[in-house]
Scaffold this motif. Structure first.
Motif, PDB file in Angstrom:
ATOM      1  N   SER A 138     145.708  63.770   7.566  1.00  0.00           N
ATOM      2  CA  SER A 138     145.355  62.501   6.914  1.00  0.00           C
ATOM      3  C   SER A 138     146.190  61.390   7.540  1.00  0.00           C
ATOM      4  N   GLY A 171     149.378  62.091   9.093  1.00  0.00           N
ATOM      5  CA  GLY A 171     150.230  62.615  10.168  1.00  0.00           C
ATOM      6  C   GLY A 171     151.718  62.618   9.848  1.00  0.00           C
ATOM      7  N   SER A 215     152.333  69.837  10.587  1.00  0.00           N
ATOM      8  CA  SER A 215     151.507  70.993  10.221  1.00  0.00           C
ATOM      9  C   SER A 215     150.053  70.813  10.640  1.00  0.00           C
ATOM     10  N   GLY A 254     150.211  59.408   4.621  1.00  0.00           N
ATOM     11  CA  GLY A 254     148.854  59.372   4.091  1.00  0.00           C
ATOM     12  C   GLY A 254     148.866  59.828   2.639  1.00  0.00           C
ATOM     13  N   LEU A 258     156.300  63.160  -4.612  1.00  0.00           N
ATOM     14  CA  LEU A 258     157.464  62.612  -5.323  1.00  0.00           C
ATOM     15  C   LEU A 258     157.454  61.112  -5.076  1.00  0.00           C
TER      16      LEU A 258
HETATM   17  C1  FAD Z   1     158.799  59.074   6.724  1.00  0.00           C
HETATM   18  C2  FAD Z   1     158.355  60.034   5.637  1.00  0.00           C
HETATM   19  C3  FAD Z   1     158.643  59.727   4.324  1.00  0.00           C
HETATM   20  C4  FAD Z   1     158.227  60.587   3.293  1.00  0.00           C
HETATM   21  N1  FAD Z   1     158.485  60.258   1.994  1.00  0.00           N
HETATM   22  C5  FAD Z   1     158.013  61.044   0.989  1.00  0.00           C
HETATM   23  C6  FAD Z   1     158.183  60.703  -0.376  1.00  0.00           C
HETATM   24  O1  FAD Z   1     158.760  59.678  -0.720  1.00  0.00           O
HETATM   25  N2  FAD Z   1     157.703  61.555  -1.314  1.00  0.00           N
HETATM   26  C7  FAD Z   1     157.027  62.694  -0.977  1.00  0.00           C
HETATM   27  O2  FAD Z   1     156.554  63.412  -1.855  1.00  0.00           O
HETATM   28  N3  FAD Z   1     156.857  63.044   0.302  1.00  0.00           N
HETATM   29  C8  FAD Z   1     157.328  62.250   1.290  1.00  0.00           C
HETATM   30  N4  FAD Z   1     157.144  62.617   2.594  1.00  0.00           N
HETATM   31  C9  FAD Z   1     156.464  63.873   2.885  1.00  0.00           C
HETATM   32  C10 FAD Z   1     154.966  63.635   2.931  1.00  0.00           C
HETATM   33  O3  FAD Z   1     154.455  63.330   1.656  1.00  0.00           O
HETATM   34  C11 FAD Z   1     154.251  64.893   3.425  1.00  0.00           C
HETATM   35  O4  FAD Z   1     154.706  65.219   4.713  1.00  0.00           O
HETATM   36  C12 FAD Z   1     152.746  64.716   3.438  1.00  0.00           C
HETATM   37  O5  FAD Z   1     152.154  65.919   3.817  1.00  0.00           O
HETATM   38  C13 FAD Z   1     152.335  63.622   4.375  1.00  0.00           C
HETATM   39  O6  FAD Z   1     150.984  63.360   4.225  1.00  0.00           O
HETATM   40  P1  FAD Z   1     150.119  62.952   5.488  1.00  0.00           P
HETATM   41  O7  FAD Z   1     148.719  62.933   5.060  1.00  0.00           O
HETATM   42  O8  FAD Z   1     150.682  61.723   6.116  1.00  0.00           O
HETATM   43  O9  FAD Z   1     150.461  64.166   6.448  1.00  0.00           O
HETATM   44  P2  FAD Z   1     149.569  65.039   7.450  1.00  0.00           P
HETATM   45  O10 FAD Z   1     150.542  65.446   8.511  1.00  0.00           O
HETATM   46  O11 FAD Z   1     148.348  64.326   7.851  1.00  0.00           O
HETATM   47  O12 FAD Z   1     149.157  66.264   6.557  1.00  0.00           O
HETATM   48  C14 FAD Z   1     150.043  67.314   6.281  1.00  0.00           C
HETATM   49  C15 FAD Z   1     149.233  68.542   5.948  1.00  0.00           C
HETATM   50  O13 FAD Z   1     148.648  68.385   4.665  1.00  0.00           O
HETATM   51  C16 FAD Z   1     147.324  68.908   4.666  1.00  0.00           C
HETATM   52  N5  FAD Z   1     146.394  67.811   4.459  1.00  0.00           N
HETATM   53  C17 FAD Z   1     146.624  66.498   4.649  1.00  0.00           C
HETATM   54  N6  FAD Z   1     145.559  65.795   4.287  1.00  0.00           N
HETATM   55  C18 FAD Z   1     144.630  66.678   3.885  1.00  0.00           C
HETATM   56  C19 FAD Z   1     143.310  66.548   3.379  1.00  0.00           C
HETATM   57  N7  FAD Z   1     142.754  65.354   3.227  1.00  0.00           N
HETATM   58  N8  FAD Z   1     142.643  67.665   3.040  1.00  0.00           N
HETATM   59  C20 FAD Z   1     143.208  68.873   3.182  1.00  0.00           C
HETATM   60  N9  FAD Z   1     144.446  69.062   3.660  1.00  0.00           N
HETATM   61  C21 FAD Z   1     145.157  67.970   4.008  1.00  0.00           C
HETATM   62  C22 FAD Z   1     147.097  69.522   6.002  1.00  0.00           C
HETATM   63  O14 FAD Z   1     147.397  70.908   5.944  1.00  0.00           O
HETATM   64  C23 FAD Z   1     148.073  68.791   6.878  1.00  0.00           C
HETATM   65  O15 FAD Z   1     148.445  69.549   8.009  1.00  0.00           O
HETATM   66  C24 FAD Z   1     157.550  61.785   3.629  1.00  0.00           C
HETATM   67  C25 FAD Z   1     157.287  62.088   4.968  1.00  0.00           C
HETATM   68  C26 FAD Z   1     157.690  61.217   5.966  1.00  0.00           C
HETATM   69  C27 FAD Z   1     157.412  61.561   7.402  1.00  0.00           C
END
Ligand code: FAD
Length: 476
Positions: free
Chosen positions: A66, A68, A74, A131, A141
């Motif tokens: 979503s 990244g 992952s 995302g 969180l």
């Molecule tokens: C700078 C930073 C700050 C953060 N701060 C917080 C915070 O304050 N609180 C907190 O709880 N977390 C925090 N996180 C952790 C973050 O919430 C997780 O890493 C989350 O997975 C990121 O979502 P994404 O969609 O950007 O990640 P992605 O890398 O796109 O997704 C991670 C994994 O989730 C699954 N996934 C994502 N989207 C979907 C979908 N639409 N359908 C099915 N599976 C999906 C997939 O398996 C994917 O590989 C932080 C991470 C970073 C890098």
């Protein structure tokens, strides 16, 4: 693989732009060292359905992205298709029903200004850029998590494309098992979330932030102060404690007379200024402030390096100082540890560990959700996300030079070795699950972990989705 209908782009291994399609969408500059065979960017839910059906027909596994922001990247897996949902980033507010429908690639920093303008709120992440899809799947969180609970508990429904290529709705009343699974199973979720209906709240009238900074030697006194105040702090006050090095944002680098510091931030989400003042009162003016005996006091004097008295803040700006601690383009490791003990107990080994950190940008964020009532915050079994205890540590290792990878990995290993004996579990979204797949199970209550495995088998019997990251690609 041909371009599925509704897909904006499909890029194959060895195509020009393939490396960028895989790596540029990942926040962490550490390359996981594996590649999918192709990247698809669907524009619509129908495009996701088509991509899933094609991958299944071709016998290819699926990874999903979503925003990244997975620390362990992952979404970057060995072989198969990466379905990048970056185009699904719409945000539609429905103020009359206090709901919003968002695409999984919408970011907290995009959502909160729109909510704020409408007098509404949602527990968006502390950082503005992840995302909302991955954030919510991992439990989320978000801001005011002691008061508003982890953000996944504010999901009303989700649209999901399943492994058999069907699009359906999951909510408390429709497909409730998938609804349960989607609220906490994170990168192990057996489906693709294409949109999420959020339950909104009235915008608090008085969001205020107050901060303190102390030398690291004051850590025991500072922790004791927070623990003493916590029973009288309401759940809508969120207190975090950060131990950070000389390269922290705002630090003075090598010239810093206090290279290691303890930062405390308390944020209150109150209806008005009077409520905010009363809510923050148990913290007094700091650990050694005189309070006429009415307020809790920790023993011993401390050195206050700086202090910001309670100051109004906007929901849409809370992420700005947090984002500054995660520089773009940097290399990262992250890991998490829950403890049954309070902050004072859990932070005992921290000062010594911080002194050995090879990077002055690395830091440890800690806190007690609901000010010590975290273990009772959730209804057991309500959702897959359920591993909650009194104190949480999140360790962020931050550096730039690949030549320093081994030293920083060794430091995280040292920290983990010190913390694991007293840790009761981990937080999935920020745990070091690629290097330590065994952490995954520790992110859940035992009974929930069994249910996750059963439901994953039911909804994805052939293992179409890659599931939880593993150190080595699993055999199919
Ligand atoms: C700078 C930073 C700050 C953060 N701060 C917080 C915070 O304050 N609180 C907190 O709880 N977390 C925090 N996180 C952790 C973050 O919430 C997780 O890493 C989350 O997975 C990121 O979502 P994404 O969609 O950007 O990640 P992605 O890398 O796109 O997704 C991670 C994994 O989730 C699954 N996934 C994502 N989207 C979907 C979908 N639409 N359908 C099915 N599976 C999906 C997939 O398996 C994917 O590989 C932080 C991470 C970073 C890098």
């Amino acid at each position: 693989m041909s371009t599925p209908p509704g897909s904006a782009i499909i890029t194959h291994l060895h195509d020009e732009g393939f490396e960028a399609a895989v790596l540029e969408g990942a926040f962490n500059a550490v390359d996981p060292g594996v590649r999918p065979d192709a990247v698809v960017r669907p524009r619509t839910e129908a495009g996701v359905v088509a991509a899933v059906r094609q991958a299944a027909a071709a016998g290819q596994r699926i990874a999903v992205r979503s925003g990244g922001h997975s620390w362990v990247a992952s979404s970057v897996r060995d072989g198969g298709i990466l379905i990048d949902l970056g185009e699904l980033d719409g945000i539609r507010l429905h103020p009359e029903s206090m709901t919003a429908v968002v695409g999984p690639a919408a970011r907290g920093a995009q959502i909160s200004p729109l909510l704020e303008a409408a007098g509404l709120a949602f527990p968006v992440g502390h950082c503005g850029d992840p995302g909302i899809g991955g954030f919510l799947l991992g439990g989320g969180l978000g801001v005011n998590w002691g008061g508003w609970k982890p953000s996944a508990f504010s999901i009303r429904s989700l649209r999901i494309v399943t492994a058999d290529g069907e699009a359906l709705t999951a909510s408390a009343t429709e497909n409730p098992d998938l609804f349960w699974l989607a609220r906490g199973s994170g990168p192990g979720f057996a489906g693709i979330v294409t949109s999420i209906e959020l339950e909104l709240r009235p915008l608090p009238g008085a969001i205020q932030v107050t901060t303190w900074r102390f030398p690291i030697d004051d850590l025991p006194t500072v922790s004791a102060w927070i623990v003493a105040a916590s029973p009288r702090l309401p759940a809508n006050v969120e207190v975090s404690l950060v131990t950070a090095g000389s390269q922290r944002p705002g630090g003075l680098g090598d010239d810093d007379p206090h290279p290691l510091v303890v930062g405390v931030a308390a944020t209150v989400f109150a209806a008005d200024e009077d409520e905010a003042r009363a809510a923050l009162a148990p913290l007094g003016d700091g650990p050694s402030a005189t309070s006429g005996g009415a307020l809790p006091r920790a023993s011993g004097a401390v050195t206050v390096l700086d202090h910001l008295p309670p100051t109004f803040a906007r929901l849409s700006e809370l992420h700005v100082p947090v984002d500054a601690t995660y520089p773009r383009g940097a290399r990262y490791l992250a890991d998490t540890f829950w403890f049954a003990g309070d902050l004072a107990e859990a932070t005992k080994p921290l000062a010594a560990l911080m002194r050995t950190a090879p990077s002055g940008r690395s830091y440890v964020l800690s806190g007690m959700p609901a000010n010590g009532a975290g273990a009772q915050l959730l209804i057991p079994g309500e959702a897959a996300y359920g591993m909650h205890d009194t104190t949480l540590f999140i360790v962020y290792v931050v550096w730039d030079d690949p030549a320093d990878d081994a030293a920083n990995r060794a430091w995280l290993d040292e920290v983990a070795e010190a913390l694991l004996p007293t840790s009761t579990g981990h937080f999935l979204s920020e745990a070091d699950i690629r290097a330590h797949p065994e952490r995954v199970q520790g992110c859940f209550r035992a009974v929930d972990w069994s249910r996750i495995q059963q439901l994953t088998h039911r909804y994805d019997p052939a293992g179409l989705f890659h599931g939880f990251p593993t150190a080595r690609p699993p055999e199919r």
